[in-house]
Design an enzyme around this catalytic site. Sequence first.
Site, PDB file in Angstrom:
ATOM      1  N   ASN A  68      10.854   3.703   0.486  1.00 24.16           N
ATOM      2  CA  ASN A  68      10.491   2.545   1.296  1.00 24.16           C
ATOM      3  C   ASN A  68      11.081   1.253   0.741  1.00 24.16           C
ATOM      4  O   ASN A  68      10.604   0.162   1.065  1.00 24.16           O
ATOM      5  CB  ASN A  68       8.961   2.416   1.406  1.00 24.16           C
ATOM      6  N   TRP A  83       0.799  -1.222   0.000  1.00 21.66           N
ATOM      7  CA  TRP A  83       0.000   0.000   0.000  1.00 21.66           C
ATOM      8  C   TRP A  83       0.837   1.281   0.000  1.00 21.66           C
ATOM      9  O   TRP A  83       0.332   2.352  -0.257  1.00 21.66           O
ATOM     10  CB  TRP A  83      -0.972   0.022   1.182  1.00 21.66           C
ATOM     11  N   ASP A  84       2.135   1.188   0.263  1.00 21.39           N
ATOM     12  CA  ASP A  84       2.925   2.420   0.327  1.00 21.39           C
ATOM     13  C   ASP A  84       4.359   2.183  -0.154  1.00 21.39           C
ATOM     14  O   ASP A  84       5.303   2.728   0.415  1.00 21.39           O
ATOM     15  CB  ASP A  84       2.935   2.955   1.763  1.00 21.39           C
ATOM     16  N   LEU A  85       4.519   1.394  -1.226  1.00 16.26           N
ATOM     17  CA  LEU A  85       5.876   1.073  -1.666  1.00 16.26           C
ATOM     18  C   LEU A  85       6.382   2.128  -2.651  1.00 16.26           C
ATOM     19  O   LEU A  85       6.458   1.912  -3.857  1.00 16.26           O
ATOM     20  CB  LEU A  85       5.944  -0.326  -2.289  1.00 16.26           C
ATOM     21  N   HIS A  86       6.757   3.287  -2.084  1.00 16.92           N
ATOM     22  CA  HIS A  86       7.443   4.310  -2.873  1.00 16.92           C
ATOM     23  C   HIS A  86       8.942   4.071  -2.750  1.00 16.92           C
ATOM     24  O   HIS A  86       9.402   3.151  -2.070  1.00 16.92           O
ATOM     25  CB  HIS A  86       7.046   5.713  -2.402  1.00 16.92           C
TER      26      HIS A  86
END
Length: 296
Positions: free
Chosen positions: A205, A199-202
């Site tokens: 990260n 959900w937040d793999l930028h």
Amino acid sequence: MVGTVIEVPAELAATQEKFNGAAGRAFVAGLPERAARFLAHWDLRLDGPPMYGVCALVLPVVRAGGTPAALKLQPLDEESAGEPDALRAWDGDGAVRLLAHDAPTCTLLLERLDASRTLSDLPDSRAAVEVIGTLLARLTSVPAPAGVRRLGDVARAMLEQVPRALEQVPDTADRRLLADCAAAVREVAGSPGDRLLHWDLHYDNALAAGRAPWLAIDPKPLAGDPGFDLMPALGDRYDPAETRWRFDALTALLGLDRARARAWTLGRVLQNCLWEIEDGRPLETVQLEIGRTLRA
């Protein structure tokens, strides 16, 4: 004295104050005592200056046997609650490995990665996108464990907010875009999927590691369709000329149906814009541009 074990970074205190108010102040005030407690509980010693983001304080530590590790101190909330379950499910395959966990506080002991090297530092943006896609392919191959938040619930909540939110968007073209995003979500909401999403793999990260070139950190776990996981790689390190290429590369690497992935990515545009509207902020240009590119 426990207050001398660590010094809480001023930036972390400021972001906790901004986003969490009294709860954030209480979290920050309790960090020195919590750090001292878990350093003793897990027989750890500090091994460098603290690292931090918006939500968490991470202390580099060494375990009793001499193994480097990282102690993550964070608030227990809806986003962090599923993190240990996700990390256990992945068991180090594509993600940082969980070494120990305290459920009441959501304090985590993690393997130590190289925090000085993130995918944001990789000069070739297309190579960075391909790394993200490769990591996501591994992470989303795992079925979500029981108890993780579900995309179907998230989608229903978003769609319920849309009519009122659209009334607060002054620009006609922006309203039309968000309505189209909502329509795309309605087409796929009946089959939201059951894969374990990050959900937040930028790019910040994904950290370099010794046992693998890159590993994911800081998941906000969700059970759903992998197409809902593509947006951070599109919007971070944003390049409008690369949006279509990135979308095509990611869907290919994950083996996704492009139409469904497009619909769920437009769902991320909708979600991010709804958050901005709720907070009374202008809609982000990058989100709108990505939405228009994929809608077309």
